[in-house]
Write an enzyme that holds these catalytic residues in place. Structure first.
Site, short mmCIF file in Angstrom:
data_model
loop_
_atom_site.label_atom_id
_atom_site.label_comp_id
_atom_site.label_asym_id
_atom_site.label_seq_id
_atom_site.Cartn_x
_atom_site.Cartn_y
_atom_site.Cartn_z
N SER A 128 45.34 56.64 17.49
CA SER A 128 45.82 55.85 18.63
C SER A 128 45.77 56.68 19.91
CB SER A 128 47.27 55.44 18.34
OG SER A 128 47.89 54.95 19.48
N TYR A 153 56.57 57.28 15.12
CA TYR A 153 55.28 56.61 14.87
C TYR A 153 54.13 57.44 15.46
CZ TYR A 153 51.23 53.71 15.56
OH TYR A 153 49.92 53.26 15.58
N LYS A 157 50.75 59.79 13.74
CA LYS A 157 49.30 59.78 14.06
C LYS A 157 48.82 61.20 14.34
CE LYS A 157 48.72 55.44 13.43
NZ LYS A 157 48.05 55.02 12.19
P1 NAD Z 1 49.15 45.62 10.92
O1 NAD Z 1 50.58 45.86 10.65
O2 NAD Z 1 48.72 44.26 11.31
O3 NAD Z 1 48.29 46.05 9.64
C1 NAD Z 1 48.67 47.09 8.77
C2 NAD Z 1 48.62 46.53 7.35
O4 NAD Z 1 48.96 47.58 6.45
C3 NAD Z 1 49.60 45.39 7.10
O5 NAD Z 1 48.90 44.31 6.51
C4 NAD Z 1 50.64 45.97 6.16
O6 NAD Z 1 51.14 45.00 5.26
C5 NAD Z 1 49.83 47.05 5.47
N1 NAD Z 1 50.60 48.20 4.96
C6 NAD Z 1 51.52 48.96 5.60
N2 NAD Z 1 51.94 49.97 4.82
C7 NAD Z 1 51.27 49.84 3.65
C8 NAD Z 1 51.27 50.57 2.43
N3 NAD Z 1 52.06 51.64 2.25
N4 NAD Z 1 50.45 50.17 1.44
C9 NAD Z 1 49.67 49.09 1.59
N5 NAD Z 1 49.63 48.36 2.71
C10 NAD Z 1 50.42 48.73 3.73
O7 NAD Z 1 48.69 46.71 12.00
P2 NAD Z 1 47.34 46.79 12.85
O8 NAD Z 1 47.67 46.46 14.26
O9 NAD Z 1 46.24 46.07 12.17
O10 NAD Z 1 47.09 48.35 12.79
C11 NAD Z 1 46.21 48.94 11.86
C12 NAD Z 1 46.21 50.44 12.04
O11 NAD Z 1 45.80 50.76 13.37
C13 NAD Z 1 47.58 51.10 11.86
O12 NAD Z 1 47.37 52.36 11.23
C14 NAD Z 1 48.07 51.29 13.26
O13 NAD Z 1 48.97 52.36 13.37
C15 NAD Z 1 46.77 51.60 13.99
N6 NAD Z 1 46.80 51.29 15.43
C16 NAD Z 1 47.17 50.04 15.85
C17 NAD Z 1 47.22 49.75 17.19
C18 NAD Z 1 47.69 48.40 17.68
O14 NAD Z 1 48.08 48.30 18.85
N7 NAD Z 1 47.64 47.35 16.90
C19 NAD Z 1 46.85 50.73 18.13
C20 NAD Z 1 46.46 51.99 17.67
C21 NAD Z 1 46.44 52.26 16.31
C1 WQD Z 2 51.52 47.17 27.19
C2 WQD Z 2 52.08 47.06 28.59
C3 WQD Z 2 54.48 47.29 28.76
C4 WQD Z 2 55.57 43.70 26.60
C5 WQD Z 2 51.84 50.25 22.06
C6 WQD Z 2 52.15 51.52 21.32
C7 WQD Z 2 50.92 52.36 21.19
C8 WQD Z 2 49.77 51.57 20.60
C9 WQD Z 2 49.56 50.27 21.28
C10 WQD Z 2 49.65 51.90 18.22
C11 WQD Z 2 53.18 48.08 28.89
C12 WQD Z 2 54.03 45.91 29.17
C13 WQD Z 2 54.85 44.70 27.19
C14 WQD Z 2 56.32 42.82 27.40
C15 WQD Z 2 55.53 43.97 29.34
N1 WQD Z 2 50.00 51.22 19.24
N2 WQD Z 2 54.81 44.84 28.55
N3 WQD Z 2 56.26 42.99 28.76
O1 WQD Z 2 53.18 50.16 24.93
O2 WQD Z 2 50.76 50.29 25.65
O3 WQD Z 2 51.33 50.59 23.32
O4 WQD Z 2 50.81 49.57 21.34
O5 WQD Z 2 49.22 52.99 18.13
O6 WQD Z 2 51.24 53.45 20.38
O7 WQD Z 2 53.13 52.24 22.03
O8 WQD Z 2 51.53 48.33 24.31
O9 WQD Z 2 51.57 45.88 24.37
O10 WQD Z 2 53.75 47.13 24.06
O11 WQD Z 2 52.61 47.19 26.28
O12 WQD Z 2 55.52 44.08 30.58
O13 WQD Z 2 57.02 41.93 26.92
O14 WQD Z 2 52.71 45.77 28.74
O15 WQD Z 2 55.49 47.75 29.58
O16 WQD Z 2 53.03 48.49 30.20
P1 WQD Z 2 51.78 49.89 24.65
P2 WQD Z 2 52.40 47.07 24.67
#
Ligand code: NAD
Ligand code: WQD
Length: 345
Positions: A128, A153, A157
């Protein structure tokens, strides 16, 4: 030639489900393992409606080594792993740090162990942009400094990246591609799959689409006094289908030995920072739907601005995030409407 099977952990989740579709469309057989802690079985129906193929599915927890062993005994052709499985809510991780360290790190370590045992060629890991914290300079490259994590969290990562690096440097018989996602948004254009937030959404787009739908009264915009061009926070919002496609390229690269390197790290973003207000405007322009909002105080812990320099991924992977933001906003809205039609939200 028949392609090797890919194990997708967390494959019924948001990014995982979109990636499963792209893998299937590229000809890869897929096995999903998911414990359904943040997704549900109906996602498999959505995947099947898009690709015409129902992926193999194992409901199990990746922290359970016995379950992983049984899975590998059953599916003997697994050549690559994409590890999405993780707990991902930043706020919750502050309250339940042990849950986050245990789930995210034990999952990864189990997978690394079994890969070595079973001759899996490579693992793609979901990292991330959170590893860059509040960057001194934008856009960030893969060489930008890693900042001390501000949440358990985020720390999982950083530690995961270090674990993978250490294991590979210790001579592990496999490769890894670490992908640092920026802010994934939108849904599949078919609206068969998308993001399913649990309870009140913490992230911007699901809160925004639920507000547009009338489920929430108004969107709180957290802060308008940031030191940015319009005072609002800036992010790099990347379409989830673009993001999913990068995983197929990364898997192919490992399985077909297209790179000498045993470990590679790529930023996955568009390269364009958009402010929160610019995103709201894009949504309203693209869908014709107004979003009631109010300016609220800053949210604790928010990064002021971060966006990617994706040149390395563009050049080395031959990948770009090409979906226009208006299309992404339309897919997010279509998905929200579909949830309503299905009586889910
Ligand atoms: P998500 O929660 O939709 O998907 C994760 C899935 O993993 C879920 O279906 C959950 O049920 C499953 N899961 C969790 N722990 C598990 C375990 N121990 N065994 C089996 N299944 C398990 O999340 P996402 O948004 O699709 O994110 C996917 C990956 O990308 C994650 O590693 C997350 O940290 C990373 N990521 C997400 C974002 C974001 O903003 N969505 C940003 C950066 C990184
Ligand atoms: C985006 C912008 C808020 C909600 C998070 C995790 C990061 C990564 C992605 C996994 C910010 C603003 C939000 C609301 C708002 N995940 N906002 N009103 O914070 O960039 O990142 O998700 O790795 O680790 O921290 O994403 O969508 O929460 O916010 O104004 O109700 O929207 O302040 O500026 P963020 P977000």
């Amino acid at each position: 030639m028949k392609k090797g099977t890919i194990l997708v952990t967390g494959g019924t989740g948001y990014i995982g489900s979109h990636t499963v579709v792209e893998l299937q469309q590229a000809g890869y057989p897929v096995v999903i393992i998911d414990n359904l802690s943040n997704s549900n079985r109906e996602v498999l129906d959505g995947i099947e409606r898009i690709s015409g193929i129902r992926p193999e599915f194992v409901e199990a927890d990746c922290t359970d080594m016995k379950a992983l062993t049984a899975l590998f005994d059953k599916y003997t052709d697994i050549k690559g792993i994409i590890n999405f499985a993780a707990s991902k809510a930043v706020g919750e991780s502050m309250e339940k740090p042990v849950l986050y360290y245990r789930n995210n790190l034990n999952t990864l370590m189990n997978l690394l162990d079994i890969m070595a045992e079973r001759g899996v060629k490579g693992i793609v890991f979901s990292s991330s942009c959170t590893v860059y914290g509040e960057p001194d300079v934008n856009p960030v490259t893969e060489q930008s400094p890693i900042k001390k994590a501000t949440s358990p969290y985020g720390n999982t990562k950083q530690i995961s990246e270090e674990i993978i690096t250490d294991v590979i440097n210790a001579g592990a018989p496999f490769k890894s591609v670490i992908l640092r996602y920026f802010n994934p948004v939108g849904a599949h254009p078919s609206a068969e799959i998308g993001e399913l937030p649990n309870g009140v959404p913490q992230n911007l787009i699901p809160y925004l689409t639920q507000t547009a739908m009338g489920i929430r009264k108004e969107l709180s915009v957290f802060g308008n006094d940031y030191n940015t061009r319009d005072g609002y926070c800036i992010r790099d919002f990347i379409d989830v289908v673009d993001l999913a496609k990068a995983h197929v390229i990364a898997v192919e690269r490992m399985l077909e030995d297209k790179s000498e390197a045993k470990i590679e790290i790529f930023n996955l973003g568009t390269g364009n920072g958009l402010s929160v207000m610019e995103l709201i405007t894009a949504f309203e322009r693209a869908t014709g739907v107004k979003v009631p909002y109010r300016i609220a105080p800053r949210r604790a812990g928010d990064i002021e601005q971060v966006w990617a320099n994706p040149t390395y991924a563009n050049e080395v992977l031959g990948w770009t995030a090409s979906t226009p933001i208006d299309d992404t906003m339309r897919s997010a809205w279509k998905w929200q409407q579909r949830l309503r039609e299905r009586g889910i939200m």
